[in-house]
Each structure stands twice: as C-alpha cells, then as structure tokens.
Scaffold this motif. Structure first.
Motif, PDB file in Angstrom:
ATOM      1  N   LEU A  42       2.237   6.402  -7.014  1.00  0.00           N
ATOM      2  CA  LEU A  42       0.883   7.536  -7.245  1.00  0.00           C
ATOM      3  C   LEU A  42       1.166   9.116  -6.974  1.00  0.00           C
ATOM      4  O   LEU A  42       0.976  10.165  -7.781  1.00  0.00           O
ATOM      5  CB  LEU A  42      -0.512   7.477  -6.696  1.00  0.00           C
ATOM      6  N   ASP A  43       1.894   9.126  -6.056  1.00  0.00           N
ATOM      7  CA  ASP A  43       2.640  10.461  -5.727  1.00  0.00           C
ATOM      8  C   ASP A  43       3.526  11.205  -6.572  1.00  0.00           C
ATOM      9  O   ASP A  43       3.383  12.217  -6.183  1.00  0.00           O
ATOM     10  CB  ASP A  43       3.231  10.691  -4.306  1.00  0.00           C
ATOM     11  N   ALA A  87       1.123  -1.287   0.453  1.00  0.00           N
ATOM     12  CA  ALA A  87       0.439  -0.149   0.159  1.00  0.00           C
ATOM     13  C   ALA A  87       0.459   1.603   0.086  1.00  0.00           C
ATOM     14  O   ALA A  87       0.747   2.361  -1.202  1.00  0.00           O
ATOM     15  CB  ALA A  87      -0.660  -0.250   1.235  1.00  0.00           C
ATOM     16  N   VAL A 119       2.012   1.843  -3.472  1.00  0.00           N
ATOM     17  CA  VAL A 119       0.770   2.246  -5.008  1.00  0.00           C
ATOM     18  C   VAL A 119       0.951   3.929  -4.457  1.00  0.00           C
ATOM     19  O   VAL A 119       0.751   5.277  -5.377  1.00  0.00           O
ATOM     20  CB  VAL A 119      -0.297   1.060  -4.333  1.00  0.00           C
ATOM     21  N   GLY A 120       1.022   4.176  -2.854  1.00  0.00           N
ATOM     22  CA  GLY A 120       0.795   5.039  -2.232  1.00  0.00           C
ATOM     23  C   GLY A 120       1.962   6.079  -2.981  1.00  0.00           C
ATOM     24  O   GLY A 120       1.622   7.212  -3.501  1.00  0.00           O
ATOM     25  N   ALA A 148      -3.124  11.356  -3.150  1.00  0.00           N
ATOM     26  CA  ALA A 148      -3.030   9.132  -3.790  1.00  0.00           C
ATOM     27  C   ALA A 148      -2.591   8.996  -2.116  1.00  0.00           C
ATOM     28  O   ALA A 148      -3.203   7.712  -2.277  1.00  0.00           O
ATOM     29  CB  ALA A 148      -0.750   9.553  -3.749  1.00  0.00           C
ATOM     30  N   ALA A 149      -2.670   9.103  -1.487  1.00  0.00           N
ATOM     31  CA  ALA A 149      -3.049   8.540  -0.005  1.00  0.00           C
ATOM     32  C   ALA A 149      -4.822   8.642  -0.219  1.00  0.00           C
ATOM     33  O   ALA A 149      -5.202   7.791   0.321  1.00  0.00           O
ATOM     34  CB  ALA A 149      -3.091   9.158   0.830  1.00  0.00           C
ATOM     35  N   THR A 199      -5.005   5.521  -2.424  1.00  0.00           N
ATOM     36  CA  THR A 199      -4.336   4.613  -1.768  1.00  0.00           C
ATOM     37  C   THR A 199      -5.793   4.079  -0.675  1.00  0.00           C
ATOM     38  O   THR A 199      -5.822   2.671  -1.015  1.00  0.00           O
ATOM     39  CB  THR A 199      -3.591   4.236  -1.585  1.00  0.00           C
ATOM     40  N   LEU A 258      -8.545   2.315  -3.459  1.00  0.00           N
ATOM     41  CA  LEU A 258      -8.490   1.246  -3.502  1.00  0.00           C
ATOM     42  C   LEU A 258      -7.951  -0.066  -2.917  1.00  0.00           C
ATOM     43  O   LEU A 258      -8.679  -1.714  -3.069  1.00  0.00           O
ATOM     44  CB  LEU A 258      -6.821   1.056  -4.483  1.00  0.00           C
ATOM     45  N   LEU A 259      -8.083   0.584  -1.229  1.00  0.00           N
ATOM     46  CA  LEU A 259      -7.800  -0.718  -0.163  1.00  0.00           C
ATOM     47  C   LEU A 259      -9.129  -1.049   0.029  1.00  0.00           C
ATOM     48  O   LEU A 259      -9.482  -2.315   0.802  1.00  0.00           O
ATOM     49  CB  LEU A 259      -6.794  -0.234   1.106  1.00  0.00           C
TER      50      LEU A 259
END
Length: 153
Positions: A66-67, A59, A62-63, A75-76, A79, A82-83
């Motif tokens: 995206l950042d 996770a 991924v964040g 981004a957070a 993420t 998605l979770l």
C-alpha cells in the motif's frame, strides 16, 4: 494355628507387593503420557509463535504494498483497519449465534450427527411460574413459595 498365622502373613505380603507393582505401573504410565502431552504442547506453542510471525510478515507486506501509492501513515492505517476487521470476523465466527434474534439456541442431542440420538420434546422458552406472583402483584397467602428467602423490613 501357627500355620494359619503364617498364611495370613503371606497373603498380606502378596497384597502389599501387588499394590506396589500396580502403583509403579500407573506412575510410569502417567509419566509417559505426561511426556507425550508436554511434547505436543511445546509443538503447538512453537507453531503458534511461528504463525504469529508469519501473520506479522503478511501485515508488513500489505503495508509495504500500500505504501507504493499512498503516504506511510495511510498505508499503516489501512493495514491496521484490515487487521481489525479480520480479527472481528474471526471472533464473530468463533461465537455461537442463536438461530433467530430473541430466541434461545436449540441444543442438539449428543448423537444427532450420527443419527443415533433419541428425540427430546421441545423446551419452553421460560420455566412455568407456579405459585410465583406476577411483577407488581402482591403474593397471596396460599401462593407463597417456601423456598424463597424472607426478608423483614
């Protein structure tokens, strides 16, 4: 007569010894099984903890990915979304679903996968109502179920 009493004493002593040996054997076997199960449970717990940390690392990755092109908060948020979707999909996969909406799921007999099961007749969706009045209908004297509780006003 004295000899018979002596034999009874020996029989009782033998039975007591056998019972003691059986108790000790069972106790030792249970200890061994408990030891094995405790070790297995510890390994499963450690595996689950490591999987949790691995998921957190994924996770985070991924964040951070995206950042690169988005602000930190976006981004957070992506993420987390998605979770959440992944958690919902996994929860939905774990729950049994009925075959058709509004019908009860069909239970398979115990040996259905191996082909050794006996076939059972289909069950009706609701139990037959013998002697039970329809909603709004007054009970008739001949149709009162003696098993139902009676309340006085």
């Amino acid at each position: 007569m004295e000899r018979i009493d002596h034999l009874e004493h020996l029989d009782k002593h033998l039975v007591d010894e056998l019972a003691q040996v059986a108790r000790e054997t069972i106790r030792e076997e249970l200890r061994e099984q408990t030891r094995k199960q405790r070790r297995r449970a510890t390994l499963y717990a450690a595996s689950g903890a490591l999987a949790l940390y691995a998921g957190a690392a994924v996770a985070l990755a991924v964040g951070l990915a995206l950042d690169i092109g988005l602000p930190d908060w976006a981004a957070a948020l992506i993420t987390a979304a998605l979770l959440g979707v992944l958690a919902y999909v996994l929860r939905s996969a774990a729950r049994p679903h009925p075959a058709h909406h509004g019908t009860a799921p069909v239970a398979q007999p115990a040996g259905a996968a191996t082909g050794t099961a006996t076939s059972y007749p289909p069950m009706p969706p609701t139990a037959p109502s013998v002697g039970v009045p329809e909603p709004g209908e007054a009970p008739r004297p001949g149709r009162i179920d003696p098993e139902t509780p009676h309340h006085r006003a």
